[in-house]
Design a protein around this motif. Structure first.
Motif, PDB file in Angstrom:
ATOM      1  N   THR A 292       0.806  -1.394  -0.046  1.00 60.34           N
ATOM      2  CA  THR A 292       0.071   0.075   0.079  1.00 60.34           C
ATOM      3  C   THR A 292       0.937   1.317   0.048  1.00 60.34           C
ATOM      4  OG1 THR A 292      -0.190   0.520   2.431  1.00 60.34           O
ATOM      5  CG2 THR A 292      -1.753  -1.259   1.658  1.00 60.34           C
ATOM      6  N   ASP A 293       0.245   2.431  -0.120  1.00 66.08           N
ATOM      7  CA  ASP A 293       0.729   3.526   0.151  1.00 66.08           C
ATOM      8  C   ASP A 293       0.584   4.623   1.024  1.00 66.08           C
ATOM      9  OD1 ASP A 293       2.342   3.490  -2.569  1.00 66.08           O
ATOM     10  OD2 ASP A 293       0.593   4.015  -3.720  1.00 66.08           O
ATOM     11  N   ARG A 327      10.354   0.076   2.679  1.00 66.64           N
ATOM     12  CA  ARG A 327       9.147   0.216   1.491  1.00 66.64           C
ATOM     13  C   ARG A 327       9.883   0.461   0.283  1.00 66.64           C
ATOM     14  NH1 ARG A 327       4.376   4.147   2.781  1.00 66.64           N
ATOM     15  NH2 ARG A 327       3.273   2.382   2.806  1.00 66.64           N
ATOM     16  N   ARG A 331       8.455  -2.729  -1.990  1.00 59.14           N
ATOM     17  CA  ARG A 331       7.110  -2.527  -2.357  1.00 59.14           C
ATOM     18  C   ARG A 331       6.747  -3.335  -3.561  1.00 59.14           C
ATOM     19  NH1 ARG A 331       5.615   2.261  -2.410  1.00 59.14           N
ATOM     20  NH2 ARG A 331       4.038   2.316  -3.781  1.00 59.14           N
ATOM     21  N   LYS A 335       1.798  -2.456  -8.324  1.00 56.77           N
ATOM     22  CA  LYS A 335       0.987  -1.388  -7.833  1.00 56.77           C
ATOM     23  C   LYS A 335       0.011  -1.020  -9.089  1.00 56.77           C
ATOM     24  CE  LYS A 335       2.184   3.182  -6.387  1.00 56.77           C
ATOM     25  NZ  LYS A 335       1.321   4.332  -7.055  1.00 56.77           N
ATOM     26  N   THR A 340      -3.262  -2.179  -5.007  1.00 56.70           N
ATOM     27  CA  THR A 340      -3.191  -1.026  -3.825  1.00 56.70           C
ATOM     28  C   THR A 340      -4.436  -0.566  -3.544  1.00 56.70           C
ATOM     29  OG1 THR A 340      -0.974  -0.447  -4.852  1.00 56.70           O
ATOM     30  CG2 THR A 340      -2.096   1.078  -3.410  1.00 56.70           C
TER      31      THR A 340
END
Length: 354
Positions: A292-293, A327, A331, A335, A340
């Protein structure tokens, strides 16, 4: 011996490809030294590396984990004189292979500081060196999943599962398969200089010195059996990590007294409940960082890790890296495929339960 095998002006690198392993165990180090040799020649340096990938068995065949057989030009039996760098790439622990490896271990027993400048292992190759007595009383590294087994099997070896590679005297050991590249680049730098090693790293699109430690890749909590108290409490804990938890609260979920729960929990998991919860919080945070962001502040809140300073200290203690560095390194590569957004919905759902 075939005279073409011998290049007296070059540093002889012998990589023993143990059967049944991943190709990167031996192909990674081989590519480092071969590319270093090419660049050295371009620079007018002609005493570089003579690289040979050899088999442990006299049949000169190596079965790979990929399902195909590699035919080596030479086996260890062809090598009787001095070696600059000997690398044991992986470990063949299959019961059916042990009889055929007797000759190899007899050969390895003849290798020492007088005829081999340095001896190294990649991943499970540490078990090979330990079995041969080469790691006796030395510090060593292997894959994080195998570190505990190496330590228990060979208690005279000082095992450290954290670094990507370790040097103790003339013996070098490395962690998982890709760590063989880290170690080989370090050896090139040791033999020549940083500029040569950097050129090879750039050619391979690889770090000269990879950031972080092997701890980043390990799983903090083992998989417990269904009847283990750790597994019994884990599902409930995962849904309440954003809350302030205490031992009595967790014990009540199993209808146990705090004292009895603590005693049983430590016996069955090998750690106190508070340490278990902290590791579970870190594992949850890792997943959010990977997929996730969401902001670090929100992530710390969702996982019950306090504020940014507290979460940073906890990550450094368990993973030897910071949340932001983790991250960047781990990551998700998916994405843009919608994952996400899906995970963000899970985060929102969790937040609404508070």
């Amino acid at each position: 011996m075939n005279q073409d095998f011998v290049h007296p002006s070059k540093k002889r690198v012998i990589i023993v490809a143990m059967t049944g392993n991943m190709l990167l165990n031996f192909s990674g180090p081989a590519d480092v030294f071969i590319n270093a040799e090419k660049y050295l020649e371009d620079c007018g340096i002609f005493d570089g590396y003579d690289v040979k990938v050899v088999s442990p068995g006299s049949n000169k065949k190596v079965d790979s984990a990929a399902g195909f057989c590699i035919n080596c030009e030479y086996s260890v039996a062809d090598i009787q004189d001095s070696i600059d760098t000997l690398i044991i790439a992986g470990n063949d622990s299959r019961e059916a292979s042990q009889l055929s490896l007797i000759e190899f271990y007899n050969w390895l027993a003849t290798r020492n500081e007088q005829n081999t400048r340095r001896i190294a292992s990649i991943c499970g190759g540490a078990f090979v060196l330990a079995k041969a007595g080469i790691l006796h009383g030395r510090k060593a590294t292997t894959h994080w999943q195998s570190s505990e087994r190496l330590s228990k099997t060979y208690p005279d070896v000082e095992v450290n599962s954290n670094p990507f590679f370790t040097k103790d005297g003339y013996v070098y050991t490395s962690a998982g398969v890709s760590s063989g590249i880290d170690l080989s680049l370090a050896m090139v730098e040791e033999d020549y200089n940083r500029d040569i090693a950097i050129h090879v790293a750039r050619k391979l699109v690889y770090y000269l010195s990879r950031p972080g430690f092997q701890a980043q890749f390990g799983i903090l909590l083992p998989v417990y059996e269904s009847d283990n108290i750790g597994q019994k409490t884990q599902n409930w804990l995962n849904e309440h990590l954003h809350e302030k938890l205490d031992v009595s609260q967790i014990a009540s979920q199993l209808n146990m007294s705090t004292r009895n729960f603590t005693r049983v929990f430590h016996r069955e998991t090998g750690m106190p409940p508070a340490k278990f919860v902290e590791k579970l919080r870190v594992e949850a945070a890792r997943k959010y960082l990977e997929d996730t962001d969401i902001s670090l502040e929100r992530l710390a809140e969702l996982c019950g890790l306090g504020g940014l300073v507290s979460m940073r200290r906890t990550f450094l203690r368990h993973l030897n890296t910071t949340p932001s560095d983790y991250r960047r390194a781990f990551r998700t590569s998916l994405k843009d495929s919608g994952i996400t957004e899906l995970l963000s919905q899970d985060v929102a759902s969790l937040a609404n339960t508070r």
